[in-house]
Design a protein around this motif. Structure first.
Motif, PDB file in Angstrom:
ATOM      1  N   ILE A 222       0.831  -1.213   0.000  1.00  0.00           N
ATOM      2  CA  ILE A 222       0.000   0.000   0.000  1.00  0.00           C
ATOM      3  C   ILE A 222       0.864   1.261   0.000  1.00  0.00           C
ATOM      4  O   ILE A 222       0.507   2.279  -0.602  1.00  0.00           O
ATOM      5  CB  ILE A 222      -1.009  -0.023   1.191  1.00  0.00           C
ATOM      6  N   ASN A 223       2.034   1.180   0.602  1.00  0.00           N
ATOM      7  CA  ASN A 223       2.922   2.353   0.702  1.00  0.00           C
ATOM      8  C   ASN A 223       3.512   2.769  -0.640  1.00  0.00           C
ATOM      9  O   ASN A 223       3.990   3.891  -0.790  1.00  0.00           O
ATOM     10  CB  ASN A 223       4.056   2.067   1.691  1.00  0.00           C
ATOM     11  N   GLU A 224       3.463   1.872  -1.636  1.00  0.00           N
ATOM     12  CA  GLU A 224       4.042   2.213  -2.942  1.00  0.00           C
ATOM     13  C   GLU A 224       3.074   2.980  -3.831  1.00  0.00           C
ATOM     14  O   GLU A 224       3.447   3.438  -4.916  1.00  0.00           O
ATOM     15  CB  GLU A 224       4.503   0.927  -3.652  1.00  0.00           C
ATOM     16  N   GLU A 226       0.738   6.042  -5.203  1.00  0.00           N
ATOM     17  CA  GLU A 226       0.804   7.509  -5.190  1.00  0.00           C
ATOM     18  C   GLU A 226      -0.343   8.049  -4.349  1.00  0.00           C
ATOM     19  O   GLU A 226      -1.390   7.409  -4.224  1.00  0.00           O
ATOM     20  CB  GLU A 226       0.660   8.051  -6.622  1.00  0.00           C
ATOM     21  N   GLU A 227      -0.161   9.254  -3.826  1.00  0.00           N
ATOM     22  CA  GLU A 227      -1.199   9.858  -2.976  1.00  0.00           C
ATOM     23  C   GLU A 227      -2.556   9.919  -3.670  1.00  0.00           C
ATOM     24  O   GLU A 227      -3.596   9.729  -3.039  1.00  0.00           O
ATOM     25  CB  GLU A 227      -0.765  11.270  -2.550  1.00  0.00           C
ATOM     26  N   ASN A 228      -2.554  10.180  -4.976  1.00  0.00           N
ATOM     27  CA  ASN A 228      -3.853  10.311  -5.665  1.00  0.00           C
ATOM     28  C   ASN A 228      -4.602   8.982  -5.797  1.00  0.00           C
ATOM     29  O   ASN A 228      -5.750   8.959  -6.219  1.00  0.00           O
ATOM     30  CB  ASN A 228      -3.687  10.996  -7.032  1.00  0.00           C
ATOM     31  N   LYS A 229      -3.972   7.891  -5.405  1.00  0.00           N
ATOM     32  CA  LYS A 229      -4.663   6.582  -5.402  1.00  0.00           C
ATOM     33  C   LYS A 229      -5.218   6.257  -4.010  1.00  0.00           C
ATOM     34  O   LYS A 229      -5.837   5.217  -3.811  1.00  0.00           O
ATOM     35  CB  LYS A 229      -3.669   5.472  -5.810  1.00  0.00           C
ATOM     36  N   ILE A 230      -4.946   7.118  -3.048  1.00  0.00           N
ATOM     37  CA  ILE A 230      -5.373   6.891  -1.665  1.00  0.00           C
ATOM     38  C   ILE A 230      -6.591   7.758  -1.355  1.00  0.00           C
ATOM     39  O   ILE A 230      -6.546   8.985  -1.494  1.00  0.00           O
ATOM     40  CB  ILE A 230      -4.224   7.232  -0.677  1.00  0.00           C
ATOM     41  N   HIS A 231      -7.682   7.104  -0.953  1.00  0.00           N
ATOM     42  CA  HIS A 231      -8.923   7.830  -0.649  1.00  0.00           C
ATOM     43  C   HIS A 231      -9.031   8.029   0.865  1.00  0.00           C
ATOM     44  O   HIS A 231      -8.530   7.214   1.631  1.00  0.00           O
ATOM     45  CB  HIS A 231     -10.123   7.050  -1.158  1.00  0.00           C
ATOM     46  N   VAL A 247       1.204   5.940   7.794  1.00  0.00           N
ATOM     47  CA  VAL A 247       2.190   5.363   8.720  1.00  0.00           C
ATOM     48  C   VAL A 247       3.438   4.918   7.961  1.00  0.00           C
ATOM     49  O   VAL A 247       4.569   5.213   8.349  1.00  0.00           O
ATOM     50  CB  VAL A 247       1.570   4.169   9.501  1.00  0.00           C
ATOM     51  N   LEU A 248       3.224   4.225   6.845  1.00  0.00           N
ATOM     52  CA  LEU A 248       4.357   3.599   6.131  1.00  0.00           C
ATOM     53  C   LEU A 248       5.165   4.588   5.300  1.00  0.00           C
ATOM     54  O   LEU A 248       6.313   4.308   4.947  1.00  0.00           O
ATOM     55  CB  LEU A 248       3.842   2.464   5.237  1.00  0.00           C
ATOM     56  N   THR A 249       4.587   5.736   4.979  1.00  0.00           N
ATOM     57  CA  THR A 249       5.322   6.714   4.160  1.00  0.00           C
ATOM     58  C   THR A 249       5.851   7.878   4.995  1.00  0.00           C
ATOM     59  O   THR A 249       6.290   8.889   4.452  1.00  0.00           O
ATOM     60  CB  THR A 249       4.441   7.269   3.012  1.00  0.00           C
TER      61      THR A 249
END
Ligand SMILES: [Mg+2]
Length: 326
Positions: A222-224, A226-231, A247-249
């Protein structure tokens, strides 16, 4: 003051929550123009600086109940006291409550057992149980039977959120917290969590469509993304993904929670969920003192953490923890 991992976790939740409360529902775009960098007051809920919300209130109710052992009915009773009286409210009142939580707690008020009070439809998968589950990790930290861990998580989530998706999200989060408690760093913990949960799932007859919803966490990294894929909405799966991603980034408590808040949307809850884990990873002393100073009811929270630490004690030198995970 002598602090334990319980202080680290519970203050981690509350400080993250309070950072997010003033900007709840703000879009990522708006926050990018004007990011949150410290504790603010008023705005979204008209609460003074340092006010935490339902996430922390219910976390504290669970923590208090666990001080006397594990009793689902007692946990449910304290949740209802919060709903009715503002018990463990930042200012002794309720200024926000989720729909699923409201319905479920009303059932308990009307005489239903907390074992059967939760909503279980697909639309009942908001983040309302994930945001309050963390204290359970301290009760479960010596437990070696993964089936018992799952069962206890299921019972506590299901007081309000009984759908499998909410339960599995809480289970993944608690397994992660339990691995952090063993002293692993954030990446080792993630790898271990995936191994434990995937192994557990493979031995069960769960609905594969439900399991696949967690592929970005359990199969990928999940940490790999991009921000725009995270809701960062109030949907439980979004909240779990977003909080693990933060947490992971990140490499400090403040970086984790500010990143969570500035994702926008359900800012307080993403930051509370991420903040609890970041507190555990980096220690109480890594939480900026200026944020703790303005936190509502900080003496009461400390007393609760002290009380819970007596029951589930793991005294730590937080400097050691902080250094270990840098
Ligand atoms: Mg909230």
């Amino acid at each position: 003051m002598k602090t334990t991992k319980i202080h680290s976790a519970l203050f981690g939740v509350a400080v993250g929550d309070a950072l997010g409360v003033p900007v709840e529902f703000k879009s990522r775009e708006k926050l990018r123009e004007n990011p949150v960098t410290t504790m603010l007051g008023y705005m979204a809920w008209n609460q003074p600086k340092g006010s935490w919300s339902d996430d922390s209130s219910l976390t504290f109710c669970l923590a208090e109940s666990l001080c006397y052992g594990f009793d689902i009915e007692e946990i449910g009773r304290l949740f209802v006291r919060w709903k009715k009286e503002g018990y463990w409210g930042a200012h002794n009142e309720v200024f926000d409550i989720g729909g699923t939580t409201r319905y479920s707690l009303s059932r308990i008020e009307n005489g239903e057992s907390a074992m059967f009070s939760g909503n279980f439809f697909e639309e009942d998968n908001g983040n309302g149980s994930l945001m309050r589950i963390l204290p359970l990790a301290f009760y479960l930290k010596e437990e070696e039977n993964i089936n018992i861990i799952y069962q206890k998580v299921k019972e506590v989530s299901s007081i309000t959120h009984a759908h499998f998706r909410s339960v599995l999200a809480c289970f993944i989060y608690i397994v992660y917290a339990l691995e952090v408690l063993k002293g692993r760093n954030k990446f080792e913990t993630y790898i271990q969590t995936k191994a434990i949960v995937n192994d557990f799932i493979s031995n069960k007859d769960f609905n594969q469509k439900e399991i696949q919803l967690f592929d970005r966490i359990l199969k990928g990294n999940i940490n790999e993304l991009e921000e725009n894929k995270i809701h960062s909405s109030g949907y439980v799966l979004h909240s779990l993904e977003a909080s693990l991603w933060c947490v992971l980034t990140s490499s400090s408590y403040s970086e984790t929670v500010l990143k969570a808040v500035n994702l926008g949307g359900d800012t307080d809850t993403t930051a509370a969920i991420a903040g609890g884990l970041a507190g555990l990873l980096y220690g109480y002393e890594s939480i900026p003192q200026e944020w703790i100073t303005v936190l509502a009811r900080k003496e009461d929270i400390t007393a609760l953490c002290d009380q819970m630490s007596k029951k589930y004690e793991i005294t730590t030198n937080n400097k050691f923890i902080a250094n270990k995970h840098k």
